[in-house]
Design a protein around this motif. Structure first.
Motif, PDB file in Angstrom:
ATOM      1  N   LEU A  19       0.831  -1.207   0.000  1.00 49.49           N
ATOM      2  CA  LEU A  19       0.000   0.000   0.000  1.00 49.49           C
ATOM      3  C   LEU A  19       0.864   1.256   0.000  1.00 49.49           C
ATOM      4  N   ARG A  20       2.026   1.192   0.663  1.00 41.71           N
ATOM      5  CA  ARG A  20       2.959   2.323   0.671  1.00 41.71           C
ATOM      6  C   ARG A  20       3.480   2.602  -0.736  1.00 41.71           C
ATOM      7  N   ILE A  21       3.848   1.556  -1.467  1.00 49.56           N
ATOM      8  CA  ILE A  21       4.357   1.720  -2.835  1.00 49.56           C
ATOM      9  C   ILE A  21       3.282   2.299  -3.743  1.00 49.56           C
ATOM     10  N   ILE A  22       2.076   1.774  -3.636  1.00 51.65           N
ATOM     11  CA  ILE A  22       0.972   2.278  -4.463  1.00 51.65           C
ATOM     12  C   ILE A  22       0.683   3.740  -4.137  1.00 51.65           C
ATOM     13  N   THR A  23       0.698   4.087  -2.854  1.00 49.03           N
ATOM     14  CA  THR A  23       0.448   5.470  -2.449  1.00 49.03           C
ATOM     15  C   THR A  23       1.520   6.405  -2.987  1.00 49.03           C
ATOM     16  N   LEU A  24       2.784   5.998  -2.901  1.00 47.14           N
ATOM     17  CA  LEU A  24       3.862   6.845  -3.416  1.00 47.14           C
ATOM     18  C   LEU A  24       3.782   6.992  -4.937  1.00 47.14           C
ATOM     19  N   ILE A  25       3.387   5.944  -5.633  1.00 45.52           N
ATOM     20  CA  ILE A  25       3.210   6.039  -7.088  1.00 45.52           C
ATOM     21  C   ILE A  25       2.091   7.012  -7.421  1.00 45.52           C
ATOM     22  N   PHE A  26       0.986   6.934  -6.688  1.00 48.03           N
ATOM     23  CA  PHE A  26      -0.116   7.873  -6.924  1.00 48.03           C
ATOM     24  C   PHE A  26       0.295   9.315  -6.625  1.00 48.03           C
ATOM     25  N   ILE A  27       1.052   9.513  -5.562  1.00 46.80           N
ATOM     26  CA  ILE A  27       1.508  10.864  -5.226  1.00 46.80           C
ATOM     27  C   ILE A  27       2.403  11.411  -6.332  1.00 46.80           C
ATOM     28  N   TYR A  28       3.336  10.586  -6.809  1.00 46.90           N
ATOM     29  CA  TYR A  28       4.226  11.022  -7.888  1.00 46.90           C
ATOM     30  C   TYR A  28       3.442  11.298  -9.172  1.00 46.90           C
ATOM     31  N   ASN A  29       2.502  10.430  -9.499  1.00 50.03           N
ATOM     32  CA  ASN A  29       1.697  10.615 -10.711  1.00 50.03           C
ATOM     33  C   ASN A  29       0.870  11.895 -10.621  1.00 50.03           C
ATOM     34  N   TRP A  30       0.282  12.148  -9.464  1.00 53.35           N
ATOM     35  CA  TRP A  30      -0.499  13.374  -9.291  1.00 53.35           C
ATOM     36  C   TRP A  30       0.393  14.605  -9.444  1.00 53.35           C
ATOM     37  N   PHE A  31       1.577  14.574  -8.831  1.00 50.19           N
ATOM     38  CA  PHE A  31       2.490  15.708  -8.901  1.00 50.19           C
ATOM     39  C   PHE A  31       2.945  15.956 -10.340  1.00 50.19           C
ATOM     40  N   ALA A  32       3.333  14.900 -11.054  1.00 46.98           N
ATOM     41  CA  ALA A  32       3.815  15.053 -12.432  1.00 46.98           C
ATOM     42  C   ALA A  32       2.705  15.554 -13.348  1.00 46.98           C
ATOM     43  N   ALA A  33       1.519  14.982 -13.230  1.00 50.59           N
ATOM     44  CA  ALA A  33       0.405  15.401 -14.089  1.00 50.59           C
ATOM     45  C   ALA A  33       0.016  16.851 -13.817  1.00 50.59           C
ATOM     46  N   THR A  34       0.022  17.251 -12.557  1.00 53.27           N
ATOM     47  CA  THR A  34      -0.322  18.630 -12.217  1.00 53.27           C
ATOM     48  C   THR A  34       0.716  19.611 -12.739  1.00 53.27           C
ATOM     49  N   CYS A  35       1.995  19.271 -12.599  1.00 48.01           N
ATOM     50  CA  CYS A  35       3.051  20.157 -13.117  1.00 48.01           C
ATOM     51  C   CYS A  35       2.963  20.298 -14.631  1.00 48.01           C
ATOM     52  N   ILE A  36       2.726  19.208 -15.325  1.00 45.94           N
ATOM     53  CA  ILE A  36       2.608  19.262 -16.784  1.00 45.94           C
ATOM     54  C   ILE A  36       1.383  20.073 -17.195  1.00 45.94           C
ATOM     55  N   TYR A  37       0.261  19.843 -16.518  1.00 45.32           N
ATOM     56  CA  TYR A  37      -0.971  20.562 -16.851  1.00 45.32           C
ATOM     57  C   TYR A  37      -0.794  22.070 -16.674  1.00 45.32           C
ATOM     58  N   TYR A  38      -0.282  22.486 -15.532  1.00 44.75           N
ATOM     59  CA  TYR A  38      -0.115  23.914 -15.291  1.00 44.75           C
ATOM     60  C   TYR A  38       0.979  24.504 -16.169  1.00 44.75           C
ATOM     61  N   GLY A  39       2.014  23.724 -16.458  1.00 46.38           N
ATOM     62  CA  GLY A  39       3.045  24.211 -17.366  1.00 46.38           C
ATOM     63  C   GLY A  39       2.501  24.471 -18.757  1.00 46.38           C
ATOM     64  N   LEU A  40       1.693  23.557 -19.249  1.00 44.97           N
ATOM     65  CA  LEU A  40       1.107  23.750 -20.584  1.00 44.97           C
ATOM     66  C   LEU A  40       0.069  24.874 -20.581  1.00 44.97           C
TER      67      LEU A  40
END
Length: 102
Positions: A19-40
């Motif tokens: 569950l820790r690994i899945i949570t960290l993957i979701f956190i990273y995915n959310w951060f990357a997607a948000t940065c890309i969205y706001y950057g674009l």
């Protein structure tokens, strides 16, 4: 299997290894997607043409995209939809690097 815990504590997400690994993957995915969205989104002002029209068109494109996301999640599920959208986004960003400036 983790026994159900109704305490509502977010620390539960980090107690189990899987569950820790899945949570960290979701956190990273959310951060990357948000940065890309706001950057674009913030970069629409540097596109050729009227910056207000460019921003309006980028906002207008989001309306069918949101409905399409809901529809694709209902048809295929969350995991294939997220994987497909991340792959399309990544390929598009790599493709933008190949386009010459000007």
């Amino acid at each position: 299997m983790i026994p159900p815990n109704n305490s509502g504590n977010t620390a539960v997400l980090f107690r189990n290894g899987n569950l820790r690994i899945i949570t960290l993957i979701f956190i990273y995915n959310w951060f990357a997607a948000t940065c890309i969205y706001y950057g674009l989104t913030l970069n629409t002002g540097s596109l050729a043409g009227d910056p207000f029209l460019n921003f309006f068109i980028s906002g207008l494109v989001e309306i069918p995209a949101n409905f399409g996301a809901v529809l694709s999640i209902q048809l295929w599920g969350r995991r294939p939809t997220v994987c497909m959208c991340n792959a399309i986004c990544g390929l598009s960003l790599v493709g933008m690097m190949l386009v010459p400036e000007g």
